[in-house]
Design a protein around this motif. Structure first.
Motif, PDB file in Angstrom:
ATOM      1  N   TYR A  39       0.821  -1.208   0.000  1.00 51.64           N
ATOM      2  CA  TYR A  39       0.000   0.000   0.000  1.00 51.64           C
ATOM      3  C   TYR A  39       0.859   1.263   0.000  1.00 51.64           C
ATOM      4  O   TYR A  39       2.000   1.258   0.449  1.00 51.64           O
ATOM      5  CB  TYR A  39      -0.913   0.008   1.228  1.00 51.64           C
ATOM      6  N   TYR A  40       0.276   2.360  -0.499  1.00 48.03           N
ATOM      7  CA  TYR A  40       0.918   3.665  -0.514  1.00 48.03           C
ATOM      8  C   TYR A  40      -0.160   4.737  -0.428  1.00 48.03           C
ATOM      9  O   TYR A  40      -1.334   4.470  -0.656  1.00 48.03           O
ATOM     10  CB  TYR A  40       1.758   3.856  -1.783  1.00 48.03           C
ATOM     11  N   ILE A  41       0.254   5.965  -0.103  1.00 47.73           N
ATOM     12  CA  ILE A  41      -0.687   7.089  -0.028  1.00 47.73           C
ATOM     13  C   ILE A  41      -0.709   7.790  -1.384  1.00 47.73           C
ATOM     14  O   ILE A  41       0.319   7.989  -2.011  1.00 47.73           O
ATOM     15  CB  ILE A  41      -0.274   8.097   1.055  1.00 47.73           C
ATOM     16  N   SER A  42      -1.888   8.173  -1.798  1.00 48.52           N
ATOM     17  CA  SER A  42      -2.082   8.882  -3.059  1.00 48.52           C
ATOM     18  C   SER A  42      -2.762  10.219  -2.768  1.00 48.52           C
ATOM     19  O   SER A  42      -3.576  10.329  -1.857  1.00 48.52           O
ATOM     20  CB  SER A  42      -2.963   8.030  -3.976  1.00 48.52           C
ATOM     21  N   SER A  43      -2.412  11.226  -3.559  1.00 46.31           N
ATOM     22  CA  SER A  43      -2.978  12.561  -3.396  1.00 46.31           C
ATOM     23  C   SER A  43      -3.582  13.023  -4.712  1.00 46.31           C
ATOM     24  O   SER A  43      -3.133  12.626  -5.782  1.00 46.31           O
ATOM     25  CB  SER A  43      -1.862  13.515  -2.972  1.00 46.31           C
ATOM     26  N   ASP A  44      -4.588  13.892  -4.649  1.00 44.29           N
ATOM     27  CA  ASP A  44      -5.199  14.408  -5.873  1.00 44.29           C
ATOM     28  C   ASP A  44      -4.457  15.620  -6.416  1.00 44.29           C
ATOM     29  O   ASP A  44      -4.839  16.168  -7.429  1.00 44.29           O
ATOM     30  CB  ASP A  44      -6.669  14.749  -5.637  1.00 44.29           C
ATOM     31  N   PHE A  45      -3.366  16.043  -5.762  1.00 44.32           N
ATOM     32  CA  PHE A  45      -2.633  17.219  -6.206  1.00 44.32           C
ATOM     33  C   PHE A  45      -1.139  16.950  -6.076  1.00 44.32           C
ATOM     34  O   PHE A  45      -0.649  16.696  -4.998  1.00 44.32           O
ATOM     35  CB  PHE A  45      -3.023  18.430  -5.352  1.00 44.32           C
ATOM     36  N   GLU A  46      -0.424  16.977  -7.181  1.00 48.46           N
ATOM     37  CA  GLU A  46       0.994  16.624  -7.186  1.00 48.46           C
ATOM     38  C   GLU A  46       1.934  17.823  -7.303  1.00 48.46           C
ATOM     39  O   GLU A  46       3.132  17.666  -7.209  1.00 48.46           O
ATOM     40  CB  GLU A  46       1.284  15.642  -8.334  1.00 48.46           C
ATOM     41  N   GLU A  47       1.422  19.010  -7.525  1.00 46.54           N
ATOM     42  CA  GLU A  47       2.266  20.182  -7.737  1.00 46.54           C
ATOM     43  C   GLU A  47       2.412  20.987  -6.453  1.00 46.54           C
ATOM     44  O   GLU A  47       1.732  20.728  -5.470  1.00 46.54           O
ATOM     45  CB  GLU A  47       1.659  21.061  -8.833  1.00 46.54           C
TER      46      GLU A  47
END
Length: 182
Positions: A39-47
């Motif tokens: 598992y890993y954490i994902s974000s909706d904003f990469e900038e």
């Protein structure tokens, strides 16, 4: 004669079935090791966020896996981990500084991945620019603090890094007399 051939064929078939190696049979019957998803954490904003003083932005966070999920429900708890800043700076050749705790708040830190699911419920992180110094990039590393509910492992880099910069303050324009020349 036909009965003798029938009995002989039956005996031969029984001998073949009984002569199987019991160790081989145990290996064939043994359960296949279950693959434990990473598992890993994902974000909706990469900038990098660029916010004016007092402005806010909400970041959506999820815990994900690229394979079929766990055989049970898993609950992941997220937290900010400022000890990861130095490693981030070394890996990316940056000079980010710790984001002040007054600039972020978690609205939801417990995320659940349902049985066999690939993605969790959504957590939110609110980023607010408050008295930030111009020219600095502020960093907030978000990591998995704990997991409950079953077997799991984490990817090599399961963290998310949120970057924030203060927007440039525009210099005030001098007052202009709009009635001049009328």
């Amino acid at each position: 004669m036909k009965k003798s051939l029938l009995i002989l064929t039956s005996c031969l078939a029984m001998a073949c079935l009984c002569s199987c190696n019991p160790e081989e049979q145990k290996e064939q019957d043994a359960p296949v090791d279950a693959v434990i998803p990473a598992y890993y954490i994902s974000s909706d904003f990469e900038e990098t966020f660029v916010l004016a003083d007092g402005r806010s932005k909400t970041v959506k966070l999820n815990v994900k896996t690229d394979t079929v999920g766990s055989e049970s429900n898993l609950t992941f708890t997220l937290k900010a981990d400022m000890t990861l800043i130095e490693a981030y700076n070394e890996a990316n050749s940056t000079e980010c500084v710790e984001m002040p705790s007054s600039c972020y708040s978690f609205d939801k830190t417990e995320l659940t991945v349902s049985r066999y699911g690939k993605s969790s419920t959504t957590g939110t992180l609110k980023i607010t620019a408050k008295d930030l110094e111009q020219g600095k990039t502020y960093l907030l590393p978000v990591t998995i603090a704990s997991v409950t509910g079953g077997e799991y492992k984490l990817t090599e880099n399961p963290n998310v890094y949120v970057l924030l910069e203060a927007a440039e303050v525009m210099e005030e324009q001098p007052d202009v007399d709009i009635t001049a020349g009328l």
